[in-house]
Design a protein around this motif. Sequence first.
Motif, mmCIF file in Angstrom:
data_model
loop_
_atom_site.group_PDB
_atom_site.id
_atom_site.type_symbol
_atom_site.label_atom_id
_atom_site.label_comp_id
_atom_site.label_asym_id
_atom_site.label_seq_id
_atom_site.Cartn_x
_atom_site.Cartn_y
_atom_site.Cartn_z
ATOM 1 N N TYR A 71 -4.081 13.555 -9.046
ATOM 2 C CA TYR A 71 -2.681 13.809 -8.707
ATOM 3 C C TYR A 71 -2.274 12.987 -7.483
ATOM 4 O O TYR A 71 -1.233 12.338 -7.475
ATOM 5 N N ASN A 72 -3.112 13.012 -6.444
ATOM 6 C CA ASN A 72 -2.803 12.251 -5.232
ATOM 7 C C ASN A 72 -2.859 10.755 -5.479
ATOM 8 O O ASN A 72 -2.069 9.999 -4.914
ATOM 9 N N MET A 73 -3.792 10.296 -6.332
ATOM 10 C CA MET A 73 -3.889 8.862 -6.626
ATOM 11 C C MET A 73 -2.635 8.375 -7.353
ATOM 12 O O MET A 73 -2.104 7.308 -7.032
ATOM 13 N N VAL A 74 -2.167 9.151 -8.324
ATOM 14 C CA VAL A 74 -0.958 8.757 -9.066
ATOM 15 C C VAL A 74 0.253 8.760 -8.136
ATOM 16 O O VAL A 74 1.050 7.822 -8.129
ATOM 17 N N ARG A 75 0.377 9.793 -7.307
ATOM 18 C CA ARG A 75 1.518 9.864 -6.388
ATOM 19 C C ARG A 75 1.469 8.746 -5.354
ATOM 20 O O ARG A 75 2.508 8.190 -4.989
ATOM 21 N N ASP A 112 0.838 -1.201 0.000
ATOM 22 C CA ASP A 112 0.000 0.000 0.000
ATOM 23 C C ASP A 112 0.869 1.244 0.000
ATOM 24 O O ASP A 112 1.991 1.226 0.461
ATOM 25 N N GLY A 113 0.277 2.312 -0.527
ATOM 26 C CA GLY A 113 0.995 3.572 -0.589
ATOM 27 C C GLY A 113 0.049 4.709 -0.270
ATOM 28 O O GLY A 113 -1.165 4.564 -0.365
ATOM 29 N N ARG A 114 0.629 5.827 0.131
ATOM 30 C CA ARG A 114 -0.218 6.977 0.412
ATOM 31 C C ARG A 114 0.483 8.263 0.033
ATOM 32 O O ARG A 114 1.710 8.347 0.050
ATOM 33 N N HIS A 115 -0.323 9.234 -0.313
ATOM 34 C CA HIS A 115 0.177 10.587 -0.551
ATOM 35 C C HIS A 115 -0.950 11.539 -0.188
ATOM 36 O O HIS A 115 -2.033 11.473 -0.772
#
Length: 186
Positions: free
Chosen positions: A142-146, A94-97
Motif C-alpha cells: 500500500y505504501n509503495m503504491v502510494r 522521488d516520492g514518499r508515503h
Amino acid sequence: MAGRERAGRDREERESEFVDKLVHINRVAKVVKGGRRFGFAALVVIGDQKGRVGYGHGKAREVPEAIRKATEAAKRNIIRVPLREGRTLHHDVDGRHGAGRVVLRAAPAGTGIIAGGPMRAVFETLGVQDVVAKSLGSANPYNMVRATFSALKKEDSPRSVAARRGMKVSALQSRRRDLVGDAAET
C-alpha cells in the motif's frame, strides 16, 4: 430505449479501455463467538497504458467483491502522467508515503521495467516500457503504491515547464543540451 442501450455500451467500451492488475490481497480475521469471521482487502491498479493510471482499495467478505470495490475506487482516483516518447519518464523523481520511499529514473530504450512488484504493476498499467525504480524503506504494498503515485504526480513535461516559464520548448531543451555538454567536458 435505444439511447439507454447505447449509453450502456459506450460505458462498457470506456471501461474496457483500462487494464487492471491485482497488486495485493489481505485476509483479515475477526474473532466472534462462533469462531473466526474472514474478510478480504484488495489493492488494485488500473490504467489505459497511454499515460493514465489509478489505484484503489476495497474491502469485503468475499475476494471478488473486494476486487470489484477496489477497481471502482481506482477508476475514481485516476491521474494523468506525461511520458517521453510514450515509453519512459521525462526526468528522475522521488516520492514518499509514510515510511515508503521510491526513486524513479528515466531509462534509455530497451531497458525494460526494472522495478519491484507493486511498482511494476503501476508501470505496466501506465504504459511505461523503460524505467529504473528503487524502493527504499517500507515494503508494504500500500505504501509503495502510494509513494509511486506521489512521485508520478511530480512528473512534469517540457511543454508544461516551458509554458510556466514563458519560454519555447526548443529553447528549454537547447539549454538542457548545453548543460549536459558542459558536464560531459568536465
